[in-house]
Design a protein around this motif. Sequence first.
Motif, PDB file in Angstrom:
ATOM      1  N   VAL A  32      90.179 -17.265  68.838  1.00 56.05           N
ATOM      2  CA  VAL A  32      90.581 -16.148  69.643  1.00 56.05           C
ATOM      3  C   VAL A  32      90.496 -14.935  68.594  1.00 56.05           C
ATOM      4  O   VAL A  32      90.760 -15.212  67.286  1.00 56.05           O
ATOM      5  CB  VAL A  32      92.183 -16.326  70.137  1.00 56.05           C
ATOM      6  CG1 VAL A  32      91.917 -17.450  71.329  1.00 56.05           C
ATOM      7  CG2 VAL A  32      93.089 -16.633  69.379  1.00 56.05           C
ATOM      8  N   GLY A  33      90.592 -13.727  69.115  1.00 61.32           N
ATOM      9  CA  GLY A  33      90.590 -12.710  68.230  1.00 61.32           C
ATOM     10  C   GLY A  33      90.774 -11.406  68.891  1.00 61.32           C
ATOM     11  O   GLY A  33      90.838 -11.119  70.220  1.00 61.32           O
ATOM     12  N   VAL A  34      90.886 -10.346  68.113  1.00 67.05           N
ATOM     13  CA  VAL A  34      91.136  -8.926  68.595  1.00 67.05           C
ATOM     14  C   VAL A  34      90.028  -8.135  67.697  1.00 67.05           C
ATOM     15  O   VAL A  34      89.577  -8.319  66.452  1.00 67.05           O
ATOM     16  CB  VAL A  34      92.513  -8.343  68.396  1.00 67.05           C
ATOM     17  CG1 VAL A  34      93.503  -8.981  68.958  1.00 67.05           C
ATOM     18  CG2 VAL A  34      92.871  -8.441  66.975  1.00 67.05           C
ATOM     19  N   HIS A  35      89.573  -6.933  68.372  1.00 68.68           N
ATOM     20  CA  HIS A  35      88.741  -5.869  67.441  1.00 68.68           C
ATOM     21  C   HIS A  35      89.181  -4.603  68.184  1.00 68.68           C
ATOM     22  O   HIS A  35      89.628  -4.201  69.208  1.00 68.68           O
ATOM     23  CB  HIS A  35      87.297  -6.480  68.204  1.00 68.68           C
ATOM     24  CG  HIS A  35      86.980  -6.129  69.681  1.00 68.68           C
ATOM     25  ND1 HIS A  35      87.156  -7.379  70.380  1.00 68.68           N
ATOM     26  CD2 HIS A  35      86.599  -5.186  70.183  1.00 68.68           C
ATOM     27  CE1 HIS A  35      86.832  -6.821  71.534  1.00 68.68           C
ATOM     28  NE2 HIS A  35      86.378  -5.551  71.550  1.00 68.68           N
ATOM     29  N   ALA A  36      88.787  -3.540  67.326  1.00 68.67           N
ATOM     30  CA  ALA A  36      88.810  -2.225  67.861  1.00 68.67           C
ATOM     31  C   ALA A  36      87.686  -1.448  66.818  1.00 68.67           C
ATOM     32  O   ALA A  36      87.127  -1.811  66.039  1.00 68.67           O
ATOM     33  CB  ALA A  36      90.266  -1.797  67.293  1.00 68.67           C
ATOM     34  N   GLY A  37      87.336  -0.424  67.675  1.00 66.77           N
ATOM     35  CA  GLY A  37      86.196   0.514  66.879  1.00 66.77           C
ATOM     36  C   GLY A  37      85.991   1.979  67.552  1.00 66.77           C
ATOM     37  O   GLY A  37      86.662   2.236  68.319  1.00 66.77           O
ATOM     38  N   VAL A  98      86.414   5.421  71.653  1.00 74.52           N
ATOM     39  CA  VAL A  98      87.021   4.525  71.059  1.00 74.52           C
ATOM     40  C   VAL A  98      87.122   3.280  71.886  1.00 74.52           C
ATOM     41  O   VAL A  98      87.115   3.419  73.114  1.00 74.52           O
ATOM     42  CB  VAL A  98      88.620   4.894  70.587  1.00 74.52           C
ATOM     43  CG1 VAL A  98      88.638   6.057  69.374  1.00 74.52           C
ATOM     44  CG2 VAL A  98      89.256   5.290  71.853  1.00 74.52           C
ATOM     45  N   GLU A  99      87.450   2.159  71.393  1.00 75.50           N
ATOM     46  CA  GLU A  99      87.669   0.892  72.173  1.00 75.50           C
ATOM     47  C   GLU A  99      88.658  -0.074  71.162  1.00 75.50           C
ATOM     48  O   GLU A  99      88.737   0.043  70.116  1.00 75.50           O
ATOM     49  CB  GLU A  99      86.272   0.388  72.394  1.00 75.50           C
ATOM     50  CG  GLU A  99      85.652  -0.715  71.172  1.00 75.50           C
ATOM     51  CD  GLU A  99      84.595  -1.244  71.685  1.00 75.50           C
ATOM     52  OE1 GLU A  99      84.316  -1.845  72.680  1.00 75.50           O
ATOM     53  OE2 GLU A  99      83.649  -1.600  70.704  1.00 75.50           O
ATOM     54  N   ALA A 100      89.199  -1.114  72.255  1.00 76.56           N
ATOM     55  CA  ALA A 100      89.872  -1.988  71.769  1.00 76.56           C
ATOM     56  C   ALA A 100      89.925  -3.182  72.460  1.00 76.56           C
ATOM     57  O   ALA A 100      90.206  -3.130  73.879  1.00 76.56           O
ATOM     58  CB  ALA A 100      91.528  -1.671  71.361  1.00 76.56           C
ATOM     59  N   SER A 122      87.192  -5.401  76.832  1.00 81.28           N
ATOM     60  CA  SER A 122      87.622  -4.323  75.810  1.00 81.28           C
ATOM     61  C   SER A 122      88.148  -3.071  76.853  1.00 81.28           C
ATOM     62  O   SER A 122      87.656  -2.574  77.739  1.00 81.28           O
ATOM     63  CB  SER A 122      86.353  -3.744  75.034  1.00 81.28           C
ATOM     64  OG  SER A 122      86.042  -4.775  74.113  1.00 81.28           O
ATOM     65  N   ALA A 123      89.073  -2.509  76.416  1.00 84.25           N
ATOM     66  CA  ALA A 123      89.510  -0.984  77.027  1.00 84.25           C
ATOM     67  C   ALA A 123      88.991  -0.119  76.201  1.00 84.25           C
ATOM     68  O   ALA A 123      88.635  -0.128  74.939  1.00 84.25           O
ATOM     69  CB  ALA A 123      90.960  -0.829  76.859  1.00 84.25           C
ATOM     70  N   THR A 124      88.250   0.814  76.945  1.00 88.59           N
ATOM     71  CA  THR A 124      87.338   1.775  76.292  1.00 88.59           C
ATOM     72  C   THR A 124      87.776   3.436  76.792  1.00 88.59           C
ATOM     73  O   THR A 124      88.193   3.414  77.764  1.00 88.59           O
ATOM     74  CB  THR A 124      85.784   1.570  76.530  1.00 88.59           C
ATOM     75  OG1 THR A 124      85.548   1.464  77.887  1.00 88.59           O
ATOM     76  CG2 THR A 124      85.442   0.220  76.093  1.00 88.59           C
ATOM     77  N   ASP A 125      87.390   4.223  75.779  1.00 94.33           N
ATOM     78  CA  ASP A 125      87.298   5.797  76.256  1.00 94.33           C
ATOM     79  C   ASP A 125      86.288   6.322  75.743  1.00 94.33           C
ATOM     80  O   ASP A 125      86.264   6.647  74.354  1.00 94.33           O
ATOM     81  CB  ASP A 125      88.784   6.418  75.872  1.00 94.33           C
ATOM     82  CG  ASP A 125      88.962   7.656  76.007  1.00 94.33           C
ATOM     83  OD1 ASP A 125      88.013   8.331  77.182  1.00 94.33           O
ATOM     84  OD2 ASP A 125      89.896   8.414  75.584  1.00 94.33           O
TER      85      ASP A 125
END
Length: 277
Positions: A32-37, A98-100, A122-125
Amino acid sequence: MKTFALAAATLLMTGVAAPALAQSADWSGPYVGVHAGWLFSGEEEDESLIFDRDFDGAFDDQVVLSGSGANAFSPGSCDGQARSNNAGAGCSGDDTGVEAGVRLGYDFQFGNFVVGAVGEWSATDAEDSVTSFSTTPASYIFTRNLESVAALRARVGYAMGDTLAYVTGGGAYGKIQNKFYTSNGANSFTVQSNEEDADGYQAGAGLEYKLAPNLTLVGEYMYTTLDAGEYVVRAGPGTALPTNPFILPPNTAGTDMTRSNDKFDSHAVRVGMNVRF
């Protein structure tokens, strides 16, 4: 003597390093993991607005000026949002998005090769806009905002000790919010169709590095393309004069307009961490 010492040192280093390498090369199992960018929209340089004057569903008509028959949108279009109501002022480009998000995956290892599957949300904007200008002058802006993306992808990699290099690809689903803005205060504008669900695919590549036996650091690039769906705005009579280009005969009820590009493309640069079990 030197040869013997060198050989002994080599054997010692091999004996110490081999178990560590064998242990670090185990990539099998769930994680399992998390990411952002950061997201960069893949703007289409020649995008514009297209029009349906006869309401036949085909956006292949030209909006013309009364009397002369000249193109009412001859000033042209530009990517992004208009700085003013005239083409000379140009457009401001779309901001970096951005996204996370979170991910769940499973890998199988066959020697140095690793294959698996990963699901993400991912939640994105992120924003993708286009503006066309009429001779009035007036600006007409269509904006897409990407709010979230879910994906299910396959992953194929090659393990090199504590590092896994991989490529990935699969299906994607997104939620898009459409918006319309105009400096035209004479006509009325109503939304005729607004599809917010978007299907498509993702493809990318990355590196995963083991910080500890069950903790990894991830860096990756991801390309996403989504069918953005139909978003149609109708320019109606409002308070406009009968000579208004949108309501000229034979269709005095108005003109439907939409974007020429029905895709939302984005490029993402991400960092993340996975916990492996």
